[in-house]
Scaffold this active site. Structure first.
Site, PDB file in Angstrom:
ATOM      1  N   SER A   9       0.846  -1.195   0.000  1.00 47.74           N
ATOM      2  CA  SER A   9       0.000   0.000   0.000  1.00 47.74           C
ATOM      3  C   SER A   9       0.876   1.237   0.000  1.00 47.74           C
ATOM      4  O   SER A   9       2.104   1.156   0.009  1.00 47.74           O
ATOM      5  CB  SER A   9      -0.905   0.016   1.235  1.00 47.74           C
ATOM      6  OG  SER A   9      -0.138   0.297   2.392  1.00 47.74           O
ATOM      7  N   MET A  11       1.564   4.935   2.275  1.00 50.92           N
ATOM      8  CA  MET A  11       1.744   5.167   3.710  1.00 50.92           C
ATOM      9  C   MET A  11       0.402   5.260   4.434  1.00 50.92           C
ATOM     10  O   MET A  11      -0.603   5.692   3.869  1.00 50.92           O
ATOM     11  CB  MET A  11       2.511   6.474   3.936  1.00 50.92           C
ATOM     12  CG  MET A  11       4.001   6.375   3.693  1.00 50.92           C
ATOM     13  SD  MET A  11       4.878   5.484   5.006  1.00 50.92           S
ATOM     14  CE  MET A  11       4.702   6.617   6.378  1.00 50.92           C
ATOM     15  N   GLY A  14      -2.514   1.154   7.236  1.00 47.66           N
ATOM     16  CA  GLY A  14      -2.786   0.145   8.251  1.00 47.66           C
ATOM     17  C   GLY A  14      -2.072  -1.170   8.023  1.00 47.66           C
ATOM     18  O   GLY A  14      -2.533  -2.218   8.493  1.00 47.66           O
ATOM     19  N   LYS A  15      -0.924  -1.128   7.335  1.00 51.34           N
ATOM     20  CA  LYS A  15      -0.189  -2.374   7.061  1.00 51.34           C
ATOM     21  C   LYS A  15       0.247  -3.070   8.347  1.00 51.34           C
ATOM     22  O   LYS A  15       0.057  -4.275   8.510  1.00 51.34           O
ATOM     23  CB  LYS A  15       1.038  -2.071   6.193  1.00 51.34           C
ATOM     24  CG  LYS A  15       0.730  -1.552   4.808  1.00 51.34           C
ATOM     25  CD  LYS A  15       1.989  -1.296   4.008  1.00 51.34           C
ATOM     26  CE  LYS A  15       2.870  -0.229   4.620  1.00 51.34           C
ATOM     27  NZ  LYS A  15       2.215   1.098   4.694  1.00 51.34           N
ATOM     28  N   GLU A  89       7.548  -3.770   7.092  1.00 50.00           N
ATOM     29  CA  GLU A  89       8.378  -2.890   6.252  1.00 50.00           C
ATOM     30  C   GLU A  89       9.177  -3.703   5.230  1.00 50.00           C
ATOM     31  O   GLU A  89      10.391  -3.536   5.053  1.00 50.00           O
ATOM     32  CB  GLU A  89       9.315  -2.045   7.121  1.00 50.00           C
ATOM     33  CG  GLU A  89       8.623  -1.212   8.178  1.00 50.00           C
ATOM     34  CD  GLU A  89       7.755  -0.087   7.612  1.00 50.00           C
ATOM     35  OE1 GLU A  89       7.793   0.139   6.384  1.00 50.00           O
ATOM     36  OE2 GLU A  89       7.041   0.566   8.387  1.00 50.00           O
TER      37      GLU A  89
END
Length: 209
Positions: A9, A11, A14-15, A89
C-alpha cells in the site's frame, strides 16, 4: 499449501495493524509466529513493531545481509515448530532476502506474509517490493484514501511547508510528519510544484470519549 504473500500500500494504510492482527489470529489458535522487522526502522524502539493505533509486539531484527532462511531455521531449532513468518516494512528487503523467504515457503512449508510500501517518494519501486511483486504467490493491496477523496496509491515526501521533496536518499525513516499518501493525479500535481499538502494528520490512537 504454504504461500508467499505480499500486502502492499501507500503510507498510513494500516499495514502494520493488519500484520499484528494476523499474528494475533495465529497465536489465538495456539500457533507460533515469527515477526521480522528491519533494523533501520526503530521508530517504536529496536525490535518493536508498532501500529499507529497503539498495537505493538516484539519482532526479530534483520539487516540487509541477514540470511533469512537460516534465521528461520535457527528459530525453529531453538523454539520449536513455527506456523507463520510475518515481515514488517518488507520494502526494505534485498533481492536475495526475498528469494530466501520464498525458500522458507517452498522448502520449510511455512507461509510468509510480507507487508510494505510498493513505491518510494519518487514513485519508483523499492527493491524488496520489486521482487515480492515478481515472486509472491498472492498480492493484495491494502487501500487508503487521498485528501482528494480518490484512492491513494503514491507516497509524497514533504518538507515542513508541505512542499514535495524530490531529492535525497530513498530510505529515510519518518512517519506522518514526512510522508503523505496521495492519488496518482495529486502526486503529479505536487511534484510539479502546484500547491502544497498539509502533512499533519490526527494523532492516533484517538482518545476515548
Amino acid at each position: 499449501m504454504a504461500k508467499l504473500y505480499f500486502y502492499y500500500s501507500a503510507m498510513n494504510a494500516g499495514k502494520t495493524t493488519t500484520l499484528l492482527q494476523s499474528a494475533h489470529n495465529y497465536r489465538e489458535r495456539g500457533m507460533r509466529t515469527l515477526i521480522l522487522t528491519p533494523k533501520l526502522d526503530h521508530r517504536a524502539g529496536s525490535g518493536v513493531v508498532a501500529s499507529r493505533i497503539g498495537l505493538r509486539a516484539d519482532g526479530r531484527i534483520f539487516e540487509r545481509d541477514t540470511e533469512l532462511q537460516q534465521l528461520v531455521e535457527r528459530d525453529i531449532h531453538n523454539d520449536g515448530a513455527l506456523h507463520c513468518v510475518l515481515v514488517d516494512e518488507a520494502q526494505f528487503l534485498g533481492r536475495a532476502q526475498v528469494w530466501q523467504l520464498s525458500e522458507v515457503v517452498d522448502r520449510l512449508r511455512i507461509p510468509v506474509l510480507c507487508y510494505g510500501l510498493r513505491t518510494d517518494f519518487r514513485g519508483e519501486l523499492f527493491e524488496g517490493s520489486q521482487f515480492l511483486l515478481a515472486w509472491a504467490d498472492e498480492l493484495e493491496e491494502i487501500k487508503t484514501i487521498c485528501h482528494s477523496g480518490s484512492k491513494a496509491t503514491m507516497t509524497v515526501r514533504v518538507d515542513a511547508h508541505g512542499h514535495a521533496v524530490q531529492d535525497g536518499p530513498q530510505v529515510e525513516i519518518g512517519g506522518n510528519e514526512r510522508y503523505v499518501s496521495v492519488s496518482r493525479a495529486e502526486f503529479k500535481k505536487i511534484m510539479r510544484g502546484e500547491g502544497r499538502i498539509d502533512p499533519l494528520q490526527i494523532a492516533l490512537p484517538l482518545p476515548v470519549a
